[in-house]
Each structure stands twice: as C-alpha cells, then as structure tokens.
Motif scaffolding. Structure first.
Motif, PDB file in Angstrom:
ATOM      1  N   PRO A  25      30.990  16.080   3.044  1.00 34.91           N
ATOM      2  CA  PRO A  25      32.000  16.378   4.063  1.00 34.91           C
ATOM      3  C   PRO A  25      31.744  17.728   4.712  1.00 34.91           C
ATOM      4  N   PRO A  26      32.138  17.883   5.999  1.00 34.92           N
ATOM      5  CA  PRO A  26      31.902  19.153   6.695  1.00 34.92           C
ATOM      6  C   PRO A  26      32.667  20.326   6.100  1.00 34.92           C
ATOM      7  N   SER A  27      33.687  20.039   5.290  1.00 37.25           N
ATOM      8  CA  SER A  27      34.446  21.116   4.655  1.00 37.25           C
ATOM      9  C   SER A  27      33.798  21.620   3.370  1.00 37.25           C
ATOM     10  N   ALA A  28      32.723  20.966   2.923  1.00 39.82           N
ATOM     11  CA  ALA A  28      32.058  21.374   1.689  1.00 39.82           C
ATOM     12  C   ALA A  28      31.422  22.750   1.861  1.00 39.82           C
ATOM     13  N   PRO A  29      31.312  23.540   0.781  1.00 39.60           N
ATOM     14  CA  PRO A  29      30.686  24.863   0.875  1.00 39.60           C
ATOM     15  C   PRO A  29      29.249  24.753   1.392  1.00 39.60           C
ATOM     16  N   LEU A  30      28.880  25.699   2.249  1.00 40.25           N
ATOM     17  CA  LEU A  30      27.543  25.717   2.840  1.00 40.25           C
ATOM     18  C   LEU A  30      26.667  26.733   2.115  1.00 40.25           C
ATOM     19  N   VAL A  31      25.486  26.271   1.693  1.00 41.17           N
ATOM     20  CA  VAL A  31      24.501  27.142   1.055  1.00 41.17           C
ATOM     21  C   VAL A  31      23.256  27.187   1.928  1.00 41.17           C
ATOM     22  N   THR A  32      22.847  28.373   2.352  1.00 46.25           N
ATOM     23  CA  THR A  32      21.593  28.515   3.079  1.00 46.25           C
ATOM     24  C   THR A  32      20.486  28.845   2.087  1.00 46.25           C
ATOM     25  N   ALA A  69      19.342  19.160  -5.122  1.00 47.13           N
ATOM     26  CA  ALA A  69      20.235  19.446  -6.245  1.00 47.13           C
ATOM     27  C   ALA A  69      21.606  19.894  -5.763  1.00 47.13           C
ATOM     28  N   LEU A  70      21.638  20.749  -4.758  1.00 42.22           N
ATOM     29  CA  LEU A  70      22.909  21.268  -4.253  1.00 42.22           C
ATOM     30  C   LEU A  70      23.709  20.184  -3.539  1.00 42.22           C
ATOM     31  N   GLU A  71      23.035  19.364  -2.739  1.00 42.98           N
ATOM     32  CA  GLU A  71      23.748  18.304  -2.020  1.00 42.98           C
ATOM     33  C   GLU A  71      24.278  17.255  -2.983  1.00 42.98           C
ATOM     34  N   ALA A  72      23.522  16.980  -4.051  1.00 44.69           N
ATOM     35  CA  ALA A  72      24.012  16.039  -5.068  1.00 44.69           C
ATOM     36  C   ALA A  72      25.252  16.583  -5.773  1.00 44.69           C
ATOM     37  N   ALA A  73      25.387  17.916  -5.780  1.00 43.63           N
ATOM     38  CA  ALA A  73      26.536  18.558  -6.420  1.00 43.63           C
ATOM     39  C   ALA A  73      27.695  18.764  -5.452  1.00 43.63           C
ATOM     40  N   GLY A  74      27.543  18.309  -4.200  1.00 48.77           N
ATOM     41  CA  GLY A  74      28.639  18.390  -3.249  1.00 48.77           C
ATOM     42  C   GLY A  74      28.582  19.532  -2.254  1.00 48.77           C
ATOM     43  N   PHE A  75      27.479  20.263  -2.211  1.00 53.27           N
ATOM     44  CA  PHE A  75      27.313  21.343  -1.245  1.00 53.27           C
ATOM     45  C   PHE A  75      26.649  20.819   0.032  1.00 53.27           C
ATOM     46  N   ARG A  76      26.862  21.506   1.130  1.00 55.62           N
ATOM     47  CA  ARG A  76      26.031  21.350   2.316  1.00 55.62           C
ATOM     48  C   ARG A  76      24.921  22.390   2.244  1.00 55.62           C
TER      49      ARG A  76
END
Length: 238
Positions: free
Chosen positions: A4-11, A26-33
């Motif tokens: 979802p667009p509200s998920a935390p964003l990690v660069t 790994a991060l996207e599987a855990a729910g991050f963008r």
C-alpha cells in the motif's frame, strides 16, 4: 501482493545491483515500500520528491563520500539512517554514528537483520513520545516533530535530524528530570559502550548549537557528569 502507498518507504543506496535487489525483496516482503539508487547524485536528486522513513546508505559509493552524505542527510532530512558497509573498523562505525546515523550494519549481512533493524527504528520513532501532540513549546522555541524543525520566536526555523529528534523528544517528555545514559540506551536502542556514548554526546552538542545553548554554560541541556543529562525548563505540548 501490492504494497500500500501508506507503507513506510525505505530508500536503498548501494552500487551493487544484487544487494539492492536482495534488500528490496526482503523489505517489500515485510511490508515496506522501497526505492533503489546506485549513485549518490541520483539519490540526492530524487530526495526532492521523496519523503523516506528510512535511508539505507552504503559508504563505498563510486561518486561521493558516503560519510559526507550521511552527515548531510542527518542534518537536512528527517528520515532514520542505517549505514550498510563493508568497512568493519570500529572507528568507521563510531564516525558514522557521530555524523548522525542511527545504526550501522556490516557486510555481509542477512537481509532479515536489516528488516528487523528497520522495524526497530520505526518502533522507536513512534513509541518515544507519550503525548498526542507533535509540537512542543519551551523557552521561546517550538519543536515540530512532523516537519523536524526548530523554530525560535525571533528567527528562521532550523531543521534537525531524526537522530537528534529522538534525543530532543526524550528531554522534552521528561523536563527537569535526570535522564541517564543507561535510560537513553534502553529507550533509543543501540549497543552500550563508547560508540553509543560518543554518538549521544555529538547529538546533544548539535542540539545545543541549534538551540543557541552555550556549551560552556548551558541553560537548557545540562550535563551531569558521570550520570547523564537534565533538560531545564517548562514544556507545553500542542
């Protein structure tokens, strides 16, 4: 499953494509963008349109000095910063933390560890304040923890970093009370020891500078040698 667009964003700033891909998966599987970059110049240009929650930064960049970039991010950006680096010297870790990074992970690493540390940073950022408000007023200043800005009554606002904000919130949530180094380590996380103590000293020093608090005779943030710090003053939350 779409994040979802509200998920935390990690660069993710790393010049090795396989590492960027491994971390993104790994991060996207855990729910991050995620958003990945291979060059510091590309990353810095993108920051104008991004508002990341966490920045993963490799120190061994091909176009700019990684530590200098960490310092700029800590000074100007509200995001948490995790250094990922093949440099395993203690001094590199200490320097990175002193320049404003929130964590330091040495290569090679397990992606699950990065995910766990990212989650821990977000929990820290959300759990430290106990008030509903995100703006504190004290001694002619206001601290906005949504915009990461310190605003004096008589001048222009000054940005503070995520790392500096964590320490400032601790002080403002417990004014006129001793906050020990052990309490800081427990609440903010990190490994107890000289590197943590030096990182805290640097963050306090930067906060004093931004609050125009004379380090030789501070009126707001008092050092209690051998114990910790006391923030002096009345604080009102809005």
């Amino acid at each position: 499953m779409t994040t979802p667009p509200s998920a935390p964003l990690v660069t993710i700033l790393d010049d090795e494509p396989q590492i960027r891909l491994m971390l993104a998966e790994a991060l996207e599987a855990a729910g991050f963008r995620t958003a990945g970059f291979s060059r510091a110049t590309e990353f810095e240009a993108a920051m104008a349109g991004l508002n990341p929650d966490i920045c993963l930064v490799d120190l061994g960049l091909p176009d700019k000095d990684g530590l200098a970039l960490v310092h700029r991010l800590a000074t100007n950006l509200g995001a948490a910063i995790i250094i990922i680096s093949g440099r395993n010297q203690v001094q590199d870790k200490i320097t990175g933390l002193e320049l404003g990074a929130d964590d330091y992970i040495i290569k090679p690493f397990d992606p699950a560890e990065v995910v766990a540390r990212a989650r821990a940073l977000l929990r820290r950022g959300r759990s430290v304040p106990t008030t509903k408000s995100r703006i504190a007023r004290f001694a002619g200043w206001s601290a906005d923890f949504d915009q990461f800005l310190l605003q004096p009554e008589d001048g222009a606002p000054t940005p503070f970093s995520h790392a500096e904000g964590e320490v400032l919130r601790l002080f403002l949530e417990a004014p006129n009370r001793l906050i020990t180094r052990a309490q800081m380590q427990e609440l903010l996380g990190g490994e107890a020891g000289d590197s943590f103590d030096r990182a805290m000293d640097v963050r306090v020093s930067r906060l004093r500078t931004k609050l125009r608090d004379d380090p030789k005779n501070p009126k707001l943030i008092k050092t209690i040698y051998g114990a910790g710090y006391i923030f002096l003053g009345d604080v009102q939350w809005q």
